[in-house]
Enzyme design. Structure first.
Site, PDB file in Angstrom:
ATOM      1  N   PRO A   1       0.828  -1.209   0.000  1.00  0.00           N
ATOM      2  CA  PRO A   1       0.000   0.000   0.000  1.00  0.00           C
ATOM      3  C   PRO A   1       0.857   1.253   0.000  1.00  0.00           C
ATOM      4  O   PRO A   1       2.035   1.220   0.370  1.00  0.00           O
ATOM      5  CB  PRO A   1      -0.775  -0.134   1.318  1.00  0.00           C
ATOM      6  CG  PRO A   1       0.171  -0.871   2.210  1.00  0.00           C
ATOM      7  CD  PRO A   1       0.907  -1.853   1.311  1.00  0.00           C
ATOM      8  N   SER A   2       0.276   2.359  -0.427  1.00  0.00           N
ATOM      9  CA  SER A   2       0.987   3.636  -0.381  1.00  0.00           C
ATOM     10  C   SER A   2       1.118   4.119   1.057  1.00  0.00           C
ATOM     11  O   SER A   2       2.115   4.733   1.431  1.00  0.00           O
ATOM     12  CB  SER A   2       0.250   4.689  -1.209  1.00  0.00           C
ATOM     13  OG  SER A   2       0.173   4.291  -2.556  1.00  0.00           O
TER      14      SER A   2
ATOM     15  N   TYR B   1       0.368   2.808   5.209  1.00  0.00           N
ATOM     16  CA  TYR B   1       0.110   1.639   6.032  1.00  0.00           C
ATOM     17  C   TYR B   1      -1.041   1.897   6.999  1.00  0.00           C
ATOM     18  O   TYR B   1      -0.910   1.824   8.207  1.00  0.00           O
ATOM     19  CB  TYR B   1       1.381   1.223   6.770  1.00  0.00           C
ATOM     20  CG  TYR B   1       2.374   0.586   5.842  1.00  0.00           C
ATOM     21  CD1 TYR B   1       2.367  -0.789   5.637  1.00  0.00           C
ATOM     22  CD2 TYR B   1       3.286   1.365   5.142  1.00  0.00           C
ATOM     23  CE1 TYR B   1       3.265  -1.383   4.757  1.00  0.00           C
ATOM     24  CE2 TYR B   1       4.173   0.778   4.249  1.00  0.00           C
ATOM     25  CZ  TYR B   1       4.159  -0.588   4.072  1.00  0.00           C
ATOM     26  OH  TYR B   1       5.028  -1.172   3.190  1.00  0.00           O
ATOM     27  N   HIS B   2      -2.164   2.223   6.404  1.00  0.00           N
ATOM     28  CA  HIS B   2      -3.410   2.392   7.132  1.00  0.00           C
ATOM     29  C   HIS B   2      -4.477   1.715   6.290  1.00  0.00           C
ATOM     30  O   HIS B   2      -4.576   1.960   5.093  1.00  0.00           O
ATOM     31  CB  HIS B   2      -3.748   3.872   7.316  1.00  0.00           C
ATOM     32  CG  HIS B   2      -5.015   4.105   8.065  1.00  0.00           C
ATOM     33  ND1 HIS B   2      -5.051   4.163   9.438  1.00  0.00           N
ATOM     34  CD2 HIS B   2      -6.288   4.288   7.638  1.00  0.00           C
ATOM     35  CE1 HIS B   2      -6.300   4.368   9.829  1.00  0.00           C
ATOM     36  NE2 HIS B   2      -7.071   4.452   8.756  1.00  0.00           N
ATOM     37  N   LEU B   3      -5.241   0.833   6.920  1.00  0.00           N
ATOM     38  CA  LEU B   3      -6.186   0.029   6.167  1.00  0.00           C
ATOM     39  C   LEU B   3      -7.161   0.906   5.382  1.00  0.00           C
ATOM     40  O   LEU B   3      -7.891   1.706   5.946  1.00  0.00           O
ATOM     41  CB  LEU B   3      -6.967  -0.879   7.111  1.00  0.00           C
ATOM     42  CG  LEU B   3      -7.998  -1.795   6.436  1.00  0.00           C
ATOM     43  CD1 LEU B   3      -7.308  -2.728   5.455  1.00  0.00           C
ATOM     44  CD2 LEU B   3      -8.771  -2.585   7.488  1.00  0.00           C
ATOM     45  N   HIS B   4      -7.164   0.759   4.085  1.00  0.00           N
ATOM     46  CA  HIS B   4      -8.106   1.485   3.237  1.00  0.00           C
ATOM     47  C   HIS B   4      -8.435   0.646   2.018  1.00  0.00           C
ATOM     48  O   HIS B   4      -7.624  -0.146   1.557  1.00  0.00           O
ATOM     49  CB  HIS B   4      -7.541   2.855   2.825  1.00  0.00           C
ATOM     50  CG  HIS B   4      -6.276   2.781   2.051  1.00  0.00           C
ATOM     51  ND1 HIS B   4      -5.039   2.517   2.625  1.00  0.00           N
ATOM     52  CD2 HIS B   4      -6.029   2.945   0.728  1.00  0.00           C
ATOM     53  CE1 HIS B   4      -4.104   2.522   1.712  1.00  0.00           C
ATOM     54  NE2 HIS B   4      -4.670   2.771   0.537  1.00  0.00           N
TER      55      HIS B   4
ATOM     56  N   HIS C   1     -10.146   0.531  -1.961  1.00  0.00           N
ATOM     57  CA  HIS C   1     -10.391   1.331  -3.160  1.00  0.00           C
ATOM     58  C   HIS C   1     -11.675   0.880  -3.841  1.00  0.00           C
ATOM     59  O   HIS C   1     -11.906  -0.315  -4.033  1.00  0.00           O
ATOM     60  CB  HIS C   1      -9.222   1.199  -4.135  1.00  0.00           C
ATOM     61  CG  HIS C   1      -7.924   1.718  -3.595  1.00  0.00           C
ATOM     62  ND1 HIS C   1      -7.435   2.964  -3.917  1.00  0.00           N
ATOM     63  CD2 HIS C   1      -7.028   1.163  -2.741  1.00  0.00           C
ATOM     64  CE1 HIS C   1      -6.286   3.157  -3.293  1.00  0.00           C
ATOM     65  NE2 HIS C   1      -6.021   2.078  -2.575  1.00  0.00           N
TER      66      HIS C   1
END
Length: 295
Positions: A229-230, A232-235, A237
């Protein structure tokens, strides 16, 4: 891919800075005229001096330019706006055409559209750091093969050394692709992955909101996560199926439905699974893989 990804990953903090800069420019504008948008853009970019083109894409019609505004480094992103269906009648009626080539039934023209239909979306990052410049610079990419052991011995230590947040809702990948750290001070990992579900991520609520706002049903949405991920926080798309979104390629995107099914079948599925992902030439993690003889 790197160019397109850069296009879409401008942080909200940078956009907030752009908004504040535009408001300051408006306050300094003494013309007292309405339609201040033109003055705002002119004030923001009138002192911009370009030094290099970091990258560009003829297909995406976008260019990233490095330079200075006053004494500050800046990155200016220039992007042609798309043609809107509701503007077609005005476009055809108000444009000028200059013939370039005619061959039997085929004709090629240069079309000059009315100015307000020929805008360029412009994003200004100022002051820009060295990290911003590297982010938008065209670079060669490499496909990394990461085993579970590679994650534990290379990726995880690198993340920890960079002081990247490992607080609540942070993803540790792929030793267990969706193992969460919990609590403001705890780094213990949850081993019971039954908590991971579409309900936890409120996917159904988001899909409903998209349906109401954009009239796009779930069957027309691509829902996925990135690895690496860009941030490191759960997201998650959400993009329209058929849109060539940056980072939606098989080397980086993982459909959320597939991930959930894998974890429901085997909670330890990603602990030993080998994953592949692209890294740019200047990425510190890529250097670690090379030093370990894994690339």
């Amino acid at each position: 891919m790197a160019t397109v990804a850069a296009k879409r990953e401008i942080s909200s903090a940078e956009n907030d800075e752009l908004s504040r800069e535009a408001k300051r420019a408006k306050a300094d504008d003494k013309n007292g005229e309405e339609g201040g948008n033109e003055s705002e853009w002119e004030n923001v970019l009138s002192t911009f001096t370009a030094s290099s083109v970091l990258s560009d894409s003829a297909r995406e019609k976008i260019m990233f330019v490095h330079g200075k505004i006053a004494d500050h480094d800046a990155v200016v992103v220039l992007e042609k706006t798309p043609i809107r269906e509701d503007s077609l009648a005005e476009l055809f009626r108000g444009s000028k055409l200059r013939l370039e080539l005619r061959n039997d039934i085929y004709s090629s023209y240069r079309l000059q559209a009315p100015p307000h239909l020929n805008e360029i979306k412009t994003t200004v990052v100022c002051p820009a750091t060295e990290k911003h410049v590297k982010k938008y610079k065209r670079q060669e990419s490499f496909l990394v093969e990461e085993t579970g052991e590679d994650y534990r011995s290379i990726t995880l230590p690198y993340i920890q050394e960079q002081s990247l947040s490992l607080q609540a809702s942070v993803l540790n990948l792929p030793s267990s692709l969706f193992r969460f750290t919990v609590g403001s001070k705890s780094n213990e990992l949850i081993s019971d992955l039954k908590q991971f579900s579409t309900k936890t991520l409120m996917v159904s609520l988001i899909q409903e909101a998209i349906l109401q706002r954009y009239n796009l049903p779930a069957s027309k949405l691509r829902v996925y996560l990135h690895y690496q991920p860009s941030y490191y926080h759960l997201h998650v798309h959400f993009t329209k199926l058929g849109y060539d979104a940056p980072g939606c390629g098989v080397e980086r995107a993982h459909l959320l439905s597939d991930v959930i099914q894998n974890l429901q079948t085997d909670p330890q599925f990603y602990k030993s699974r080998t994953l592949h992902f692209p890294l740019r030439a200047d990425d510190g993690l890529l250097r670690r893989f090379k030093e370990a003889g894994r690339l």
